[in-house]
Enzyme design. Structure first.
Site, PDB file in Angstrom:
ATOM      1  N   ALA A 241      74.165  60.089  70.739  1.00 41.26           N
ATOM      2  CA  ALA A 241      73.956  60.219  72.182  1.00 41.26           C
ATOM      3  C   ALA A 241      72.562  60.766  72.502  1.00 41.26           C
ATOM      4  O   ALA A 241      71.773  61.104  71.606  1.00 41.26           O
ATOM      5  CB  ALA A 241      75.040  61.111  72.784  1.00 41.26           C
ATOM      6  N   HIS A 242      72.284  60.884  73.792  1.00 40.58           N
ATOM      7  CA  HIS A 242      70.941  61.274  74.225  1.00 40.58           C
ATOM      8  C   HIS A 242      70.583  62.700  73.791  1.00 40.58           C
ATOM      9  O   HIS A 242      71.417  63.590  73.742  1.00 40.58           O
ATOM     10  CB  HIS A 242      70.765  61.098  75.737  1.00 40.58           C
ATOM     11  CG  HIS A 242      71.743  61.854  76.586  1.00 40.58           C
ATOM     12  ND1 HIS A 242      71.809  61.685  77.941  1.00 40.58           N
ATOM     13  CD2 HIS A 242      72.685  62.781  76.291  1.00 40.58           C
ATOM     14  CE1 HIS A 242      72.738  62.465  78.447  1.00 40.58           C
ATOM     15  NE2 HIS A 242      73.283  63.148  77.458  1.00 40.58           N
ATOM     16  N   ASN A 243      69.303  62.841  73.442  1.00 35.15           N
ATOM     17  CA  ASN A 243      68.701  64.133  73.083  1.00 35.15           C
ATOM     18  C   ASN A 243      69.220  64.730  71.776  1.00 35.15           C
ATOM     19  O   ASN A 243      68.945  65.895  71.473  1.00 35.15           O
ATOM     20  CB  ASN A 243      68.861  65.159  74.213  1.00 35.15           C
ATOM     21  CG  ASN A 243      68.146  64.726  75.469  1.00 35.15           C
ATOM     22  OD1 ASN A 243      68.783  64.318  76.434  1.00 35.15           O
ATOM     23  ND2 ASN A 243      66.826  64.768  75.459  1.00 35.15           N
TER      24      ASN A 243
END
Length: 353
Positions: A241-243
């Site tokens: 997922a993001h980051n």
């Protein structure tokens, strides 16, 4: 018709620094397991549980440690680490097609994209504005390279890989079919029960010597980039997922799922089906066993598990029933402890009298 690759045993020994015990001129035309190898094939013994197959193996030669070679009557290449030697030799027998340099006539390349003359761009691939493709890169058919994305030298993309915009990939990175890098992260703000989308304005940065499996997805960052370190190995169908940040030389098996902003250290191993909640950290040198759900940070190196081990179905049903009874059992135990404490207290009072 497929041509036959052939090397002498001596040539293979020189490639991995092995000691030859037997005929150095023996031709070797492939690699196989101890059970399946024939007289023209090289095998290896890396796992002790397969030692039982060694005496009866028909392999022309076997990669062995010195200890295993001492009791072996056949031809051997003696090395310190047979599995590592096998890994090195496997590339000599790899028949993966090598694409010729150049851009296929059906590919679409933006006028301001930079493609090194030694790179290969396959049929119907799309390279968008501002993208840069390094020396020796191979881009398979139907790949999409988004605007301003960068692929470092020696990269290899199988057919149907998608890189969104602003994805930076280091040198010698391999990406299998169906992988999607830089898709929008799952970011929404809730307003009175209605979800409002958050623009994902970061990118993805991937280091050198990374391997990404088929249908794996790596989302772009919400603000800063999602980061994948050098030497990371990702199996098929992994969701990042993001980051998320993944440290150098960490490996993950299939179907791992990592929630947003989780940080994973260097030299970690996550087995199949592991899940991580978001915003936690895992330190270096951690091994997480299959199907484990990691719900808090891990600060000490070592092995961690939460999955339930397999057992016969009837036994599992009994265990599940007992789990449902735990609250009631705990209450009954507390009542017994109170009664025992009361009896003990009463007995002590009588003794004092």
């Amino acid at each position: 018709m497929m041509s036959t690759l052939s090397y002498t045993l001596g040539q293979l020994a020189a490639h991995v620094g092995a000691e030859v015990r037997g005929d150095a001129d023996l031709p070797i035309q492939g690699l196989a397991t101890l059970q399946e190898a024939g007289p023209a094939q090289l095998s290896f013994l890396a796992n002790p549980q397969y030692r039982k197959y060694l005496p009866e193996s028909r392999a022309g030669a076997v990669l062995l440690t010195a200890a295993d070679a001492d009791g072996f009557a056949g031809t051997a290449l003696v090395v310190a680490n047979p599995y590592l030697a096998y890994a090195s030799l496997s590339h000599l027998f790899d028949r993966k097609p090598k694409a010729a340099a150049g851009i296929h006539p059906t590919a679409i390349v933006a006028a301001d994209a930079e493609v090194d003359p030694s790179a290969s761009v396959g049929a119907y691939a799309v390279i968008e504005s501002g993208a840069r493709i390094g020396a020796g890169v191979s881009i398979g058919a139907h790949c999409v390279i988004g605007a301003r994305s960068v692929i470092g030298e020696g990269g290899w993309l199988a057919p149907r890989v998608t890189l969104y915009h602003d994805v930076t990939i280091g040198a010698r990175v391999s990406i299998q079919s169906g992988a999607v890098i830089g898709g929008e992260g799952f970011g929404f703000a809730n307003e009175k029960g209605v979800w409002q989308k958050i623009a994902q304005i970061g990118g993805v940065t991937i280091g050198d010597d990374v391997e990404i499996g088929a249908n794996t997805t790596i989302d772009r960052g919400a603000l800063s980039d999602t980061l994948i370190g050098n030497g990371v190995k990702l199996d098929n169908q992994i969701m990042i997922a993001h980051n998320v940040q993944i440290g150098d030389h960490t490996a993950m098996a299939a179907c791992v799922g990592i929630s947003g902003s989780a940080k994973i250290g260097r030299h970690c191993m996550l087995a199949g089906g592991v899940g991580l909640v978001g915003h936690i950290e895992i330190c270096d040198n951690v091994f997480v066993t299959g199907m484990t759900m990691v719900t808090r940070s891990i600060t000490e190196p070592g092995s961690y598990s939460s999955g339930t081990a397999m057992q016969p179905a009837a036994e599992w049903k009994k265990s599940a029933a007992r789990i449902r009874q735990l609250d009631d059992m705990a209450r009954r135990l507390q009542q017994l402890e109170k009664r025992l404490a009361a009896v003990t207290s009463s007995g002590d009072a009588s003794s004092d009298a």
